[in-house]
Motif scaffolding. Sequence first.
Motif, PDB file in Angstrom:
ATOM      1  N   TYR A  23      23.776  -0.973   8.373  1.00 14.44           N
ATOM      2  CA  TYR A  23      23.493  -2.379   8.658  1.00 14.44           C
ATOM      3  C   TYR A  23      24.478  -2.916   9.690  1.00 14.44           C
ATOM      4  O   TYR A  23      24.093  -3.554  10.671  1.00 14.44           O
ATOM      5  CB  TYR A  23      23.561  -3.209   7.374  1.00 14.44           C
ATOM      6  N   ASP A  24      25.744  -2.660   9.461  1.00 17.97           N
ATOM      7  CA  ASP A  24      26.772  -3.174  10.367  1.00 17.97           C
ATOM      8  C   ASP A  24      26.671  -2.565  11.763  1.00 17.97           C
ATOM      9  O   ASP A  24      26.837  -3.268  12.763  1.00 17.97           O
ATOM     10  CB  ASP A  24      28.163  -2.954   9.780  1.00 17.97           C
ATOM     11  N   LEU A  25      26.365  -1.280  11.848  1.00 18.19           N
ATOM     12  CA  LEU A  25      26.181  -0.661  13.159  1.00 18.19           C
ATOM     13  C   LEU A  25      24.962  -1.278  13.852  1.00 18.19           C
ATOM     14  O   LEU A  25      25.006  -1.590  15.044  1.00 18.19           O
ATOM     15  CB  LEU A  25      26.020   0.858  13.020  1.00 18.19           C
ATOM     16  N   GLY A  26      23.909  -1.505  13.101  1.00 20.95           N
ATOM     17  CA  GLY A  26      22.732  -2.168  13.658  1.00 20.95           C
ATOM     18  C   GLY A  26      23.048  -3.569  14.150  1.00 20.95           C
ATOM     19  O   GLY A  26      22.550  -4.017  15.184  1.00 20.95           O
ATOM     20  N   MET A  30      22.504  -5.071  17.818  1.00 17.05           N
ATOM     21  CA  MET A  30      21.766  -6.293  18.071  1.00 17.05           C
ATOM     22  C   MET A  30      22.570  -7.247  18.949  1.00 17.05           C
ATOM     23  O   MET A  30      22.037  -7.810  19.902  1.00 17.05           O
ATOM     24  CB  MET A  30      21.425  -6.988  16.756  1.00 17.05           C
ATOM     25  N   THR A  31      23.841  -7.417  18.652  1.00 19.12           N
ATOM     26  CA  THR A  31      24.659  -8.371  19.401  1.00 19.12           C
ATOM     27  C   THR A  31      24.954  -7.907  20.821  1.00 19.12           C
ATOM     28  O   THR A  31      25.377  -8.706  21.650  1.00 19.12           O
ATOM     29  CB  THR A  31      25.984  -8.678  18.678  1.00 19.12           C
ATOM     30  N   THR A  32      24.708  -6.634  21.090  1.00 24.47           N
ATOM     31  CA  THR A  32      24.923  -6.116  22.445  1.00 24.47           C
ATOM     32  C   THR A  32      23.592  -5.817  23.146  1.00 24.47           C
ATOM     33  O   THR A  32      23.564  -5.101  24.144  1.00 24.47           O
ATOM     34  CB  THR A  32      25.826  -4.861  22.419  1.00 24.47           C
ATOM     35  N   GLY A  33      22.500  -6.360  22.608  1.00 23.08           N
ATOM     36  CA  GLY A  33      21.210  -6.275  23.272  1.00 23.08           C
ATOM     37  C   GLY A  33      20.494  -4.947  23.199  1.00 23.08           C
ATOM     38  O   GLY A  33      19.636  -4.656  24.025  1.00 23.08           O
ATOM     39  N   ARG A  34      20.827  -4.122  22.222  1.00 27.91           N
ATOM     40  CA  ARG A  34      20.178  -2.805  22.090  1.00 27.91           C
ATOM     41  C   ARG A  34      19.244  -2.807  20.878  1.00 27.91           C
ATOM     42  O   ARG A  34      19.525  -2.217  19.845  1.00 27.91           O
ATOM     43  CB  ARG A  34      21.233  -1.719  22.005  1.00 27.91           C
ATOM     44  N   SER A  35      18.125  -3.486  21.047  1.00 31.65           N
ATOM     45  CA  SER A  35      17.183  -3.697  19.944  1.00 31.65           C
ATOM     46  C   SER A  35      16.619  -2.407  19.362  1.00 31.65           C
ATOM     47  O   SER A  35      16.429  -2.311  18.155  1.00 31.65           O
ATOM     48  CB  SER A  35      16.041  -4.602  20.395  1.00 31.65           C
ATOM     49  N   ALA A  36      16.324  -1.436  20.201  1.00 31.07           N
ATOM     50  CA  ALA A  36      15.755  -0.181  19.693  1.00 31.07           C
ATOM     51  C   ALA A  36      16.746   0.532  18.772  1.00 31.07           C
ATOM     52  O   ALA A  36      16.368   1.041  17.711  1.00 31.07           O
ATOM     53  CB  ALA A  36      15.346   0.732  20.845  1.00 31.07           C
ATOM     54  N   GLN A  37      18.015   0.553  19.161  1.00 30.21           N
ATOM     55  CA  GLN A  37      19.034   1.187  18.329  1.00 30.21           C
ATOM     56  C   GLN A  37      19.272   0.379  17.058  1.00 30.21           C
ATOM     57  O   GLN A  37      19.468   0.947  15.980  1.00 30.21           O
ATOM     58  CB  GLN A  37      20.326   1.368  19.113  1.00 30.21           C
ATOM     59  N   MET A  38      19.229  -0.945  17.166  1.00 30.14           N
ATOM     60  CA  MET A  38      19.360  -1.797  15.992  1.00 30.14           C
ATOM     61  C   MET A  38      18.231  -1.508  15.011  1.00 30.14           C
ATOM     62  O   MET A  38      18.474  -1.301  13.827  1.00 30.14           O
ATOM     63  CB  MET A  38      19.319  -3.269  16.407  1.00 30.14           C
ATOM     64  N   LYS A  39      17.013  -1.456  15.530  1.00 31.30           N
ATOM     65  CA  LYS A  39      15.868  -1.210  14.661  1.00 31.30           C
ATOM     66  C   LYS A  39      15.976   0.149  13.971  1.00 31.30           C
ATOM     67  O   LYS A  39      15.654   0.266  12.786  1.00 31.30           O
ATOM     68  CB  LYS A  39      14.573  -1.304  15.470  1.00 31.30           C
TER      69      LYS A  39
END
Length: 79
Positions: A23-26, A30-39
């Motif tokens: 969750y925290d890595l996601g 997210m805060t650095t604009g990498r939505s695919a990696q967050m998802k």
Amino acid sequence: MTNAEKYWAAGVAAHPNNPELRYDLGFIYMTTGRSAQMKEQWDKVVELAPNSTLAKTVQQQVGSIKSTASPAPSATPSK
């Protein structure tokens, strides 16, 4: 942020089944604009702990990522 990402990624590598770390890595992604990696990380949270508070938070937030503020990194483990 770079150091935080490095440490969270190392935590996930060492403990791949820990939903809090994912969750925290996601959140960092997210805060650095990498939505695919967050998802990817947040999908794993839901897979690992489907009934947890974190999974519910992920499921509520994923649809509104682009338009609203998101949850803070986890502070305590959820069951």
